[in-house]
Design an enzyme around this catalytic site. Structure first.
Site, PDB file in Angstrom:
ATOM      1  N   SER A   7     -21.387  -4.848 -16.245  1.00  0.00           N
ATOM      2  CA  SER A   7     -21.270  -4.053 -17.362  1.00  0.00           C
ATOM      3  C   SER A   7     -20.249  -2.721 -16.876  1.00  0.00           C
ATOM      4  O   SER A   7     -20.698  -2.117 -15.929  1.00  0.00           O
ATOM      5  CB  SER A   7     -22.393  -3.557 -17.778  1.00  0.00           C
ATOM      6  OG  SER A   7     -22.301  -2.415 -18.878  1.00  0.00           O
ATOM      7  N   HIS A  32     -18.410  -7.219 -18.906  1.00  0.00           N
ATOM      8  CA  HIS A  32     -19.174  -6.955 -20.176  1.00  0.00           C
ATOM      9  C   HIS A  32     -18.704  -5.640 -20.591  1.00  0.00           C
ATOM     10  O   HIS A  32     -18.678  -4.579 -19.881  1.00  0.00           O
ATOM     11  CB  HIS A  32     -20.900  -6.873 -19.874  1.00  0.00           C
ATOM     12  CG  HIS A  32     -21.504  -6.714 -20.986  1.00  0.00           C
ATOM     13  ND1 HIS A  32     -21.935  -7.877 -22.022  1.00  0.00           N
ATOM     14  CD2 HIS A  32     -22.209  -5.594 -21.699  1.00  0.00           C
ATOM     15  CE1 HIS A  32     -22.933  -7.048 -22.824  1.00  0.00           C
ATOM     16  NE2 HIS A  32     -22.944  -5.874 -22.590  1.00  0.00           N
ATOM     17  N   ASP A  34     -18.977  -2.616 -23.435  1.00  0.00           N
ATOM     18  CA  ASP A  34     -19.837  -2.037 -24.386  1.00  0.00           C
ATOM     19  C   ASP A  34     -19.094  -1.171 -25.351  1.00  0.00           C
ATOM     20  O   ASP A  34     -18.698  -0.055 -24.681  1.00  0.00           O
ATOM     21  CB  ASP A  34     -21.165  -1.322 -23.837  1.00  0.00           C
ATOM     22  CG  ASP A  34     -22.098  -2.258 -23.158  1.00  0.00           C
ATOM     23  OD1 ASP A  34     -22.555  -3.173 -23.762  1.00  0.00           O
ATOM     24  OD2 ASP A  34     -22.294  -2.232 -21.950  1.00  0.00           O
ATOM     25  N   MET A  36     -19.341   1.442 -28.188  1.00  0.00           N
ATOM     26  CA  MET A  36     -20.506   2.112 -28.995  1.00  0.00           C
ATOM     27  C   MET A  36     -19.809   3.186 -29.876  1.00  0.00           C
ATOM     28  O   MET A  36     -18.638   3.970 -29.381  1.00  0.00           O
ATOM     29  CB  MET A  36     -20.977   2.877 -27.828  1.00  0.00           C
ATOM     30  CG  MET A  36     -21.739   2.102 -26.729  1.00  0.00           C
ATOM     31  SD  MET A  36     -22.751   3.139 -25.698  1.00  0.00           S
ATOM     32  CE  MET A  36     -23.604   1.977 -24.502  1.00  0.00           C
ATOM     33  N   HIS A  65     -19.484  -6.235 -26.236  1.00  0.00           N
ATOM     34  CA  HIS A  65     -20.601  -6.026 -27.015  1.00  0.00           C
ATOM     35  C   HIS A  65     -20.369  -4.946 -28.008  1.00  0.00           C
ATOM     36  O   HIS A  65     -20.250  -3.952 -27.610  1.00  0.00           O
ATOM     37  CB  HIS A  65     -21.686  -5.821 -25.898  1.00  0.00           C
ATOM     38  CG  HIS A  65     -23.102  -5.438 -26.407  1.00  0.00           C
ATOM     39  ND1 HIS A  65     -24.168  -4.828 -25.542  1.00  0.00           N
ATOM     40  CD2 HIS A  65     -23.644  -5.633 -27.678  1.00  0.00           C
ATOM     41  CE1 HIS A  65     -25.155  -4.842 -26.398  1.00  0.00           C
ATOM     42  NE2 HIS A  65     -24.882  -5.106 -27.526  1.00  0.00           N
ATOM     43  N   MET A  67     -21.766  -2.434 -30.119  1.00  0.00           N
ATOM     44  CA  MET A  67     -22.792  -1.793 -30.509  1.00  0.00           C
ATOM     45  C   MET A  67     -22.266  -0.671 -31.643  1.00  0.00           C
ATOM     46  O   MET A  67     -22.182   0.697 -31.476  1.00  0.00           O
ATOM     47  CB  MET A  67     -23.231  -0.927 -29.643  1.00  0.00           C
ATOM     48  CG  MET A  67     -24.180  -2.067 -28.452  1.00  0.00           C
ATOM     49  SD  MET A  67     -25.103  -1.163 -27.081  1.00  0.00           S
ATOM     50  CE  MET A  67     -23.876  -1.129 -25.938  1.00  0.00           C
ATOM     51  N   MET A 136     -31.542  -7.821 -25.716  1.00  0.00           N
ATOM     52  CA  MET A 136     -31.653  -6.536 -25.176  1.00  0.00           C
ATOM     53  C   MET A 136     -32.960  -6.183 -24.443  1.00  0.00           C
ATOM     54  O   MET A 136     -33.781  -6.407 -25.055  1.00  0.00           O
ATOM     55  CB  MET A 136     -31.106  -5.330 -26.345  1.00  0.00           C
ATOM     56  CG  MET A 136     -29.992  -5.409 -26.662  1.00  0.00           C
ATOM     57  SD  MET A 136     -28.563  -5.377 -25.459  1.00  0.00           S
ATOM     58  CE  MET A 136     -28.912  -3.657 -24.777  1.00  0.00           C
ATOM     59  N   ASP A 174     -29.462  -8.126 -21.165  1.00  0.00           N
ATOM     60  CA  ASP A 174     -28.667  -6.828 -20.914  1.00  0.00           C
ATOM     61  C   ASP A 174     -29.661  -5.688 -20.825  1.00  0.00           C
ATOM     62  O   ASP A 174     -30.286  -5.373 -21.960  1.00  0.00           O
ATOM     63  CB  ASP A 174     -27.566  -6.638 -21.835  1.00  0.00           C
ATOM     64  CG  ASP A 174     -26.831  -5.407 -21.778  1.00  0.00           C
ATOM     65  OD1 ASP A 174     -26.961  -4.761 -20.502  1.00  0.00           O
ATOM     66  OD2 ASP A 174     -26.055  -5.031 -22.587  1.00  0.00           O
TER      67      ASP A 174
END
Length: 223
Positions: A7, A32, A34, A36, A65, A67, A136, A174
């Site tokens: 990540s 990975h 993220d 956000m 991912h 979010m 998660m 994750d």
């Protein structure tokens, strides 16, 4: 196939290309990423410009991912920036099935994520539409959190459900994953392991090799 997905949140943002090269050369296949938005989760991380800039650094699979609230707004742009797999949260989508179809139509693999306390029933009807389910194992929004133990049983139940449906769908985990609990997650049925702090704290390349050794021992134990 068991895959390690380091990540990027755990990396040194002053040296992203260097850290990415280190984990790629050590054998990690996914990266990975993220995204956000400060609304679905409290933090704000990075978005399309960063993904696009990093795409030229590596041939790793970009596992994005999302979010964010209503991620359908960004699917096409994220795909255009180089995402290979786009994972959206069931909790964040007003129309989950149409969002998953949009991801597929954009040419990416589709994933659906569930927060720790969200039941598997929230995605049961769309399981045939996805390439991956992300369980998660922490409440999303921050790196370095403690693993939530009950999510192991959730992974087991998901793998059983996928087997019943005859689906060869990846299960990703994750949050709070370490060298200590990784094998437990593999035994439960996960096959895509996300690790941030456990990879990038210290020698990232060496840490990747340690995870891959755990994966290799597990697979040899199944033979």
């Amino acid at each position: 196939m068991i895959v390690l997905a380091p990540s990027l949140l755990g990396a040194d943002f002053k040296h992203l290309e260097q850290d990415i090269k280190a984990v790629e050369q050590a054998g990690a296949m996914y990266l990975h990423l993220d995204v956000m938005d400060g609304a679905f989760v409290p933090s704000i991380s990075f978005g399309m410009p960063v993904i696009k800039a990093l795409r030229s650094c590596t041939d790793m699979v970009f596992d994005v991912h999302m979010m964010v609230e209503e991620p359908a707004r960004y699917v096409d742009a994220v795909r255009a920036c180089g995402a290979d797999l786009i994972c959206v949260h069931a909790e964040a989508c007003k129309h989950l099935d149409s969002t998953l179809r949009q991801i597929r139509a954009a040419g990416a693999k589709a994933g659906v994520a569930l927060n720790p306390a969200t039941p598997l029933s929230a995605v049961e009807l769309v399981l045939p539409m996805v390439d991956m389910v992300l369980v998660m194992s922490v409440n999303p929004g921050f790196g370095g959190q403690q693993f939530i133990p009950y999510t192991v049983d959730k992974v087991k139940a998901l793998r059983q459900k996928l087997d019943e449906l005859g689906l060869n769908t990846d299960i990703q985990v994750d949050g709070g994953v370490t060298l200590t609990n990784a094998e437990q997650l593999l035994e439960a049925g996960a096959n895509v392991i996300v690790a941030g702090t456990s990879v990038f704290k210290g020698d990232a390349g060496e840490n990747v090799r340690k995870f891959l050794d755990v994966f290799d021992r597990y697979e040899r134990g199944l033979e």
